[in-house]
Design a protein around this motif. Sequence first.
Motif, PDB file in Angstrom:
ATOM      1  N   HIS A 200       0.804  -1.224   0.000  1.00 30.32           N
ATOM      2  CA  HIS A 200       0.000   0.000   0.000  1.00 30.32           C
ATOM      3  C   HIS A 200       0.840   1.279   0.000  1.00 30.32           C
ATOM      4  O   HIS A 200       0.421   2.298  -0.547  1.00 30.32           O
ATOM      5  N   PHE A 201       2.010   1.232   0.625  1.00 29.07           N
ATOM      6  CA  PHE A 201       2.862   2.420   0.726  1.00 29.07           C
ATOM      7  C   PHE A 201       4.281   2.056   0.294  1.00 29.07           C
ATOM      8  O   PHE A 201       4.715   0.912   0.408  1.00 29.07           O
ATOM      9  N   GLU A 202       4.982   3.067  -0.189  1.00 31.28           N
ATOM     10  CA  GLU A 202       6.369   2.848  -0.563  1.00 31.28           C
ATOM     11  C   GLU A 202       7.151   4.143  -0.427  1.00 31.28           C
ATOM     12  O   GLU A 202       6.562   5.224  -0.322  1.00 31.28           O
ATOM     13  N   VAL A 203       8.465   4.007  -0.397  1.00 27.51           N
ATOM     14  CA  VAL A 203       9.352   5.170  -0.430  1.00 27.51           C
ATOM     15  C   VAL A 203       9.921   5.253  -1.845  1.00 27.51           C
ATOM     16  O   VAL A 203      10.504   4.280  -2.338  1.00 27.51           O
ATOM     17  N   ARG A 204       9.720   6.410  -2.472  1.00 33.34           N
ATOM     18  CA  ARG A 204      10.252   6.609  -3.814  1.00 33.34           C
ATOM     19  C   ARG A 204      11.432   7.581  -3.752  1.00 33.34           C
ATOM     20  O   ARG A 204      11.393   8.565  -3.026  1.00 33.34           O
ATOM     21  N   TYR A 205      12.449   7.280  -4.549  1.00 35.74           N
ATOM     22  CA  TYR A 205      13.680   8.054  -4.505  1.00 35.74           C
ATOM     23  C   TYR A 205      13.842   8.876  -5.788  1.00 35.74           C
ATOM     24  O   TYR A 205      13.704   8.356  -6.900  1.00 35.74           O
ATOM     25  N   THR A 206      14.125  10.145  -5.606  1.00 39.78           N
ATOM     26  CA  THR A 206      14.384  11.046  -6.723  1.00 39.78           C
ATOM     27  C   THR A 206      15.841  11.482  -6.675  1.00 39.78           C
ATOM     28  O   THR A 206      16.299  12.005  -5.653  1.00 39.78           O
ATOM     29  N   PRO A 207      16.592  11.273  -7.749  1.00 46.27           N
ATOM     30  CA  PRO A 207      18.008  11.667  -7.743  1.00 46.27           C
ATOM     31  C   PRO A 207      18.174  13.178  -7.563  1.00 46.27           C
ATOM     32  O   PRO A 207      17.377  13.969  -8.081  1.00 46.27           O
ATOM     33  N   LEU A 208      19.207  13.560  -6.861  1.00 43.54           N
ATOM     34  CA  LEU A 208      19.567  14.968  -6.691  1.00 43.54           C
ATOM     35  C   LEU A 208      20.910  15.198  -7.379  1.00 43.54           C
ATOM     36  O   LEU A 208      21.859  14.415  -7.182  1.00 43.54           O
ATOM     37  N   TYR A 209      20.981  16.262  -8.179  1.00 42.50           N
ATOM     38  CA  TYR A 209      22.166  16.507  -8.962  1.00 42.50           C
ATOM     39  C   TYR A 209      22.821  17.837  -8.591  1.00 42.50           C
ATOM     40  O   TYR A 209      22.144  18.783  -8.168  1.00 42.50           O
ATOM     41  N   LEU A 213      25.831  18.378 -12.965  1.00 46.72           N
ATOM     42  CA  LEU A 213      25.037  17.225 -13.393  1.00 46.72           C
ATOM     43  C   LEU A 213      25.546  15.898 -12.844  1.00 46.72           C
ATOM     44  O   LEU A 213      25.256  14.824 -13.386  1.00 46.72           O
ATOM     45  N   ASP A 214      26.321  15.962 -11.759  1.00 49.41           N
ATOM     46  CA  ASP A 214      26.717  14.744 -11.058  1.00 49.41           C
ATOM     47  C   ASP A 214      25.690  14.460  -9.968  1.00 49.41           C
ATOM     48  O   ASP A 214      25.253  15.371  -9.258  1.00 49.41           O
ATOM     49  N   GLN A 215      25.309  13.195  -9.822  1.00 52.86           N
ATOM     50  CA  GLN A 215      24.350  12.865  -8.764  1.00 52.86           C
ATOM     51  C   GLN A 215      25.042  12.960  -7.414  1.00 52.86           C
ATOM     52  O   GLN A 215      26.060  12.305  -7.172  1.00 52.86           O
ATOM     53  N   THR A 216      24.469  13.799  -6.558  1.00 55.57           N
ATOM     54  CA  THR A 216      25.059  14.025  -5.233  1.00 55.57           C
ATOM     55  C   THR A 216      24.266  13.355  -4.120  1.00 55.57           C
ATOM     56  O   THR A 216      24.710  13.314  -2.978  1.00 55.57           O
ATOM     57  N   GLY A 217      23.095  12.857  -4.438  1.00 57.72           N
ATOM     58  CA  GLY A 217      22.271  12.233  -3.412  1.00 57.72           C
ATOM     59  C   GLY A 217      20.906  11.878  -3.965  1.00 57.72           C
ATOM     60  O   GLY A 217      20.691  11.831  -5.179  1.00 57.72           O
ATOM     61  N   GLN A 218      19.962  11.661  -3.039  1.00 57.41           N
ATOM     62  CA  GLN A 218      18.604  11.317  -3.439  1.00 57.41           C
ATOM     63  C   GLN A 218      17.612  11.810  -2.398  1.00 57.41           C
ATOM     64  O   GLN A 218      17.950  11.964  -1.220  1.00 57.41           O
ATOM     65  N   LEU A 219      16.396  12.066  -2.859  1.00 52.64           N
ATOM     66  CA  LEU A 219      15.314  12.495  -1.982  1.00 52.64           C
ATOM     67  C   LEU A 219      14.359  11.336  -1.784  1.00 52.64           C
ATOM     68  O   LEU A 219      13.885  10.741  -2.761  1.00 52.64           O
ATOM     69  N   ALA A 220      14.088  10.992  -0.526  1.00 50.92           N
ATOM     70  CA  ALA A 220      13.194   9.878  -0.201  1.00 50.92           C
ATOM     71  C   ALA A 220      11.818  10.422   0.170  1.00 50.92           C
ATOM     72  O   ALA A 220      11.670  11.139   1.161  1.00 50.92           O
ATOM     73  N   GLU A 221      10.811  10.089  -0.659  1.00 49.00           N
ATOM     74  CA  GLU A 221       9.454  10.589  -0.449  1.00 49.00           C
ATOM     75  C   GLU A 221       8.485   9.442  -0.178  1.00 49.00           C
ATOM     76  O   GLU A 221       8.553   8.387  -0.822  1.00 49.00           O
ATOM     77  N   LEU A 222       7.573   9.664   0.753  1.00 49.21           N
ATOM     78  CA  LEU A 222       6.539   8.690   1.090  1.00 49.21           C
ATOM     79  C   LEU A 222       5.410   8.780   0.072  1.00 49.21           C
ATOM     80  O   LEU A 222       4.932   9.873  -0.244  1.00 49.21           O
TER      81      LEU A 222
END
Length: 325
Positions: A200-209, A213-222
Amino acid sequence: MNMQIENVRVDGLTGLPARGAFDAHLSELANSDCSLSAVIAMEISNFGSLNARFGAVLGDKVLKTVAKRLQKLLPDANILARLNGDSFIATFEELDELEAISEKLIDFLRRPYFANGEVLVLGTRLGIATATGQAPVSNAELVDRAEIALHHGNKRDQLISVYDDSMRKQSKASYRLEHDLRATLLLATAELHSGAPNEHFEVRYTPLYSTGLDQTGQLAELVWKQADSPIDSSALIDIARGVGAAELLIDWQVMRVAEEMRFQSNPIATLIDLPVFKSLSLVDFSNKLLGAVAKSEVNQALLGVMVSYRPETRDLTRDLLRQLK
């Protein structure tokens, strides 16, 4: 029998008319030529928390003081009634300077309350409906509109909400989503409390650049994988607040992020999206976050928090950021 009827019509704590008296008032108006020009629905913010912390005796004293303040501020009301625990309502045949009166209500009701040696400060929310425009509005409809406006304001942490027709559609949609979320929570209760994955629920990750334009991290959203369409974090927390499940879902999000990072071969910096809401406790959230990090043995330096800013939660966000500092 007469005494029983009187008790139904008079609130024993505040001496104000009770729900029975208010309903009778509306019936009398329906049988007369009297038309209301304005209705103000009022709710004392965080009164449940006050009762839980200090007890019903102190809460009752505060409610008596609230009633006295309202009587002083609204002497021209047709009726000023207490509908239930922390909800009051006032109707008016004529009401000049509505904006000024609304601001006085907000200011006067949030002044400190003194009870049993405690100094308490509570907020108030107002839902307002007025009989303006060309189309006639019944008195009962005006009351309904004021209560819809109050519900709308509660969802958005707004102190004063004036009814417009879009609120009714939003209210119906919100009610349906709250109903669906209650049903979903029943199905996923065990997994949510344990931090286990569920359907029913998940954590979705969005890359942060970075700018390079190098990926420096990610955003975890419910995310709520609701049947019609996915519900994002901020919208989900708004709905969850209505069913008392906001903290549970955020706790689950924290546990899932820490657990999922544990199994990443090369974990990267992760920001947990944190929507702001009224009952959010930074201390509780921090303890949950530190506990999840310790359990998963994830490098604490890789985890951070991104506070989701929305105009309607500006003041709450500012207070939270002060605490974070």
